[in-house]
Design a protein around this motif. Sequence first.
Motif, PDB file in Angstrom:
ATOM      1  N   MET A   1      20.527 -24.048  11.481  1.00  0.00           N
ATOM      2  CA  MET A   1      20.058 -23.663  10.163  1.00  0.00           C
ATOM      3  C   MET A   1      20.276 -24.792   9.143  1.00  0.00           C
ATOM      4  O   MET A   1      19.413 -25.032   8.318  1.00  0.00           O
ATOM      5  CB  MET A   1      20.836 -22.414   9.757  1.00  0.00           C
ATOM      6  N   ALA A   2      21.395 -25.466   9.256  1.00  0.00           N
ATOM      7  CA  ALA A   2      21.713 -26.549   8.328  1.00  0.00           C
ATOM      8  C   ALA A   2      20.785 -27.734   8.545  1.00  0.00           C
ATOM      9  O   ALA A   2      20.422 -28.421   7.597  1.00  0.00           O
ATOM     10  CB  ALA A   2      23.164 -26.977   8.506  1.00  0.00           C
ATOM     11  N   SER A   3      20.364 -27.948   9.789  1.00  0.00           N
ATOM     12  CA  SER A   3      19.478 -29.067  10.067  1.00  0.00           C
ATOM     13  C   SER A   3      18.095 -28.854   9.474  1.00  0.00           C
ATOM     14  O   SER A   3      17.423 -29.795   9.089  1.00  0.00           O
ATOM     15  CB  SER A   3      19.384 -29.304  11.576  1.00  0.00           C
ATOM     16  N   ILE A   4      17.649 -27.611   9.375  1.00  0.00           N
ATOM     17  CA  ILE A   4      16.341 -27.320   8.770  1.00  0.00           C
ATOM     18  C   ILE A   4      16.382 -27.642   7.287  1.00  0.00           C
ATOM     19  O   ILE A   4      15.443 -28.216   6.739  1.00  0.00           O
ATOM     20  CB  ILE A   4      15.936 -25.851   9.006  1.00  0.00           C
ATOM     21  N   ARG A   5      17.484 -27.298   6.594  1.00  0.00           N
ATOM     22  CA  ARG A   5      17.604 -27.586   5.166  1.00  0.00           C
ATOM     23  C   ARG A   5      17.623 -29.106   4.921  1.00  0.00           C
ATOM     24  O   ARG A   5      17.033 -29.595   3.979  1.00  0.00           O
ATOM     25  CB  ARG A   5      18.859 -26.954   4.594  1.00  0.00           C
ATOM     26  N   VAL A   6      18.307 -29.835   5.770  1.00  0.00           N
ATOM     27  CA  VAL A   6      18.375 -31.283   5.619  1.00  0.00           C
ATOM     28  C   VAL A   6      16.987 -31.884   5.800  1.00  0.00           C
ATOM     29  O   VAL A   6      16.578 -32.768   5.069  1.00  0.00           O
ATOM     30  CB  VAL A   6      19.381 -31.883   6.637  1.00  0.00           C
ATOM     31  N   ARG A   7      16.233 -31.394   6.773  1.00  0.00           N
ATOM     32  CA  ARG A   7      14.877 -31.910   7.003  1.00  0.00           C
ATOM     33  C   ARG A   7      13.978 -31.622   5.810  1.00  0.00           C
ATOM     34  O   ARG A   7      13.157 -32.446   5.442  1.00  0.00           O
ATOM     35  CB  ARG A   7      14.277 -31.306   8.262  1.00  0.00           C
ATOM     36  N   ARG A   8      14.088 -30.443   5.226  1.00  0.00           N
ATOM     37  CA  ARG A   8      13.266 -30.108   4.060  1.00  0.00           C
ATOM     38  C   ARG A   8      13.585 -31.043   2.902  1.00  0.00           C
ATOM     39  O   ARG A   8      12.701 -31.475   2.183  1.00  0.00           O
ATOM     40  CB  ARG A   8      13.489 -28.655   3.647  1.00  0.00           C
ATOM     41  N   ARG A   9      14.864 -31.333   2.715  1.00  0.00           N
ATOM     42  CA  ARG A   9      15.260 -32.232   1.639  1.00  0.00           C
ATOM     43  C   ARG A   9      14.725 -33.640   1.891  1.00  0.00           C
ATOM     44  O   ARG A   9      14.330 -34.334   0.964  1.00  0.00           O
ATOM     45  CB  ARG A   9      16.779 -32.274   1.498  1.00  0.00           C
ATOM     46  N   ILE A  11      12.019 -34.429   3.331  1.00  0.00           N
ATOM     47  CA  ILE A  11      10.573 -34.435   3.083  1.00  0.00           C
ATOM     48  C   ILE A  11      10.278 -34.220   1.611  1.00  0.00           C
ATOM     49  O   ILE A  11       9.407 -34.865   1.036  1.00  0.00           O
ATOM     50  CB  ILE A  11       9.867 -33.367   3.942  1.00  0.00           C
ATOM     51  N   ILE A  12      11.003 -33.339   0.963  1.00  0.00           N
ATOM     52  CA  ILE A  12      10.721 -32.969  -0.422  1.00  0.00           C
ATOM     53  C   ILE A  12      11.037 -34.108  -1.383  1.00  0.00           C
ATOM     54  O   ILE A  12      10.259 -34.378  -2.305  1.00  0.00           O
ATOM     55  CB  ILE A  12      11.493 -31.679  -0.806  1.00  0.00           C
ATOM     56  N   LEU A  13      12.143 -34.807  -1.206  1.00  0.00           N
ATOM     57  CA  LEU A  13      12.519 -35.875  -2.136  1.00  0.00           C
ATOM     58  C   LEU A  13      11.469 -36.990  -2.201  1.00  0.00           C
ATOM     59  O   LEU A  13      11.062 -37.378  -3.306  1.00  0.00           O
ATOM     60  CB  LEU A  13      13.886 -36.438  -1.761  1.00  0.00           C
ATOM     61  N   PRO A  14      10.995 -37.520  -1.087  1.00  0.00           N
ATOM     62  CA  PRO A  14       9.951 -38.547  -1.200  1.00  0.00           C
ATOM     63  C   PRO A  14       8.647 -38.009  -1.789  1.00  0.00           C
ATOM     64  O   PRO A  14       7.959 -38.697  -2.533  1.00  0.00           O
ATOM     65  CB  PRO A  14       9.728 -39.020   0.240  1.00  0.00           C
ATOM     66  N   ALA A  15       8.320 -36.760  -1.489  1.00  0.00           N
ATOM     67  CA  ALA A  15       7.094 -36.174  -2.024  1.00  0.00           C
ATOM     68  C   ALA A  15       7.174 -36.058  -3.536  1.00  0.00           C
ATOM     69  O   ALA A  15       6.206 -36.337  -4.254  1.00  0.00           O
ATOM     70  CB  ALA A  15       6.831 -34.818  -1.387  1.00  0.00           C
TER      71      ALA A  15
END
Length: 158
Positions: A1-9, A11-15
């Motif tokens: 679950m923690a790895s999914i949040r890290v992946r979203r972050r 992707i979201i920060l560069p976007a």
Amino acid sequence: MASIRVRRRRIILPAVAVAVVVLIFMVSFCRSGSVGHMPSTEEEGRDYQEMKRKMAAKEEKEKDRSSETWTEWAKKKISGGLGLRNELRADGVNKIENVASEAGQYGAEKGREAEDMAAEEMKAKGEAAEETTEKGFVAGKKKSERIKDDVVGSEDEL
């Protein structure tokens, strides 16, 4: 679950950063661009027309200068035979000078070698002549002593 949040972050920060950069670019582009100049007063209209005339005169002068310099350049090139002959001639002269210089250096080097060889040969022949002279002197001395002994011995016999 923690790895999914890290992946979203990740992707979201560069976007978000790209979106901010695009937004800043669009704002600056819209501010600088204009459809045309519509003077609000008659005085601003005159200033605008005067500025247009000055710009046109300046552009005309630059065109005259550039065409004048271009024509001068073309005239020099045509009268000089496009400079190719002169460059080729200069290259040929340089090549000839280099070859002549190298030939002179080679000749001087060979001359020095020949001089050294001749000096060595003269020295060797001089030493050989000295040895021959010395041998001749020794042989002559021995012969003269024999003759002297023969003469002295024959006087004793008498």
